[in-house]
Scaffold this active site. Structure first.
Site: not given
Length: 324
Positions: A206-207, A56, A123, A203
């Site tokens: 993504r908006g 990230y 990952h 969850p």
């Protein structure tokens, strides 16, 4: 906040995903001070699992968490980070070779400013390195005190079994939500058989499931959703309709759509921890309040009946790395 147990690790049952503070979304990295305020507020509200990764940024997200942990916050959180998307050995692509694991962990420890990582995830599964070799190296890091728990992310059932046979796996991180229910048929029963917890990323879709995205929404340059299959074309139209129905159920529940979809996820079992991401204190407080929301059986049934989203949850290249 109520607590749950992932393997032998106890955490607040709602965590915080940091990715969007530095990476992938529009505005990422634009206000580190607000992100640190959000992290501190999360801890004050009982959020203990804080999720980051070396990729990230890359690296800047871990550095941001390192800054936030100063001043007495380290002992109040479970620091979770990930390796394997970046090669430090010169290989191309995914790299979970023992040499890379050792290089990666030292970098993460330095950026985070900690002497150990509480939960260290692979990952994505590296098809070029036997999972037994990767987990054996992680087990050595546990013995050395550099990490305390081992996690996998988006691993398939056979890989999970093979990994767990080498050293207990504490948690599997995977996308799981009202509109991504892929883990339910095979992965979730396997995790419960083996005593492994599930950490659910994205969850809130993504908006999408918060009600903030409408038919007229357009995404800025640098926001990966602009090319995500669920946010484009006919899939987008279908998913807007799904989100509208969630908003209607939220109205009946006297809560926000985000709180309702998090409460739905929490209702799936006491071994699931969603890690909704945000870089704003107000959204963090909204999400954390889902801990106190109990949906009625009728509301849960209505949500269950909505079905999943249209479109894959990642682009084609990313989907090839899932379920190995």
């Amino acid at each position: 906040m109520k607590h749950v147990t992932l393997g032998d690790l106890t955490v607040g049952r709602i965590g915080l995903g940091m990715m969007g503070m530095s990476f992938a979304y529009s505005g990422a990295g634009s206000d580190d001070a607000e992100s640190i305020r959000t992290l501190h507020r999360a801890v004050d509200l009982g959020v203990t699992m804080i999720d980051t990764a070396e990729v990230y940024g890359p690296y800047t997200n871990e550095e941001l968490l390192g800054q936030a942990l100063k001043g007495g916050y380290r002992d109040r959180v479970v620091v979770a980070t990930k390796f394997g998307m970046i090669s430090h050995t010169g290989r191309e692509g995914l790299d979970s070779s023992p040499a890379n694991v050792r290089k990666a962990v030292e970098g993460s420890l330095r950026r985070l400013g900690v002497d150990h990582i509480d939960l260290y995830y692979q990952h994505r599964v590296d098809p070029g390195t036997p999972i037994e070799d990767t987990v054996a190296t992680l087990a050595d890091l546990v013995t050395e005190g550099k990490i305390t728990h081992i996690g996998l992310s988006e691993a398939g059932a056979a890989t999970i079994r093979r990994a767990h046979a080498i050293h207990p796996i504490t948690a599997l991180q995977t996308e799981y939500s009202l509109w991504t229910r892929d883990p339910e048929p095979e992965i979730l029963p396997l995790l419960r058989e083996l005593g492994i917890g599930l950490v659910a990323y994205s969850p809130l879709g993504r908006g999408f499931l918060t009600g903030a995205i409408t038919a007229g929404t357009r995404f800025e340059a640098g926001d990966f959703r602009a090319s995500n299959p669920r946010f484009t074309g006919a899939n987008f139209d279908h998913n807007v309709h799904l989100a509208d129905q969630v908003t209607a159920i939220a109205g009946d529940a006297g809560a926000t759509p985000a709180q309702v979809v998090l409460a739905w996820l929490l209702s799936r079992g006491g071994d699931i921890v969603p890690i909704p991401g945000t870089k704003r204190v107000t959204r963090l407080e909204e999400n954390a309040a889902a801990d106190a929301l109990t949906l009625t059986p009728e509301q849960i049934a209505r949500l269950d009946a909505l079905g999943g989203a249209a479109g894959d949850h990642h682009n084609e290249a990313q989907m090839k790395m899932i379920g190995l």
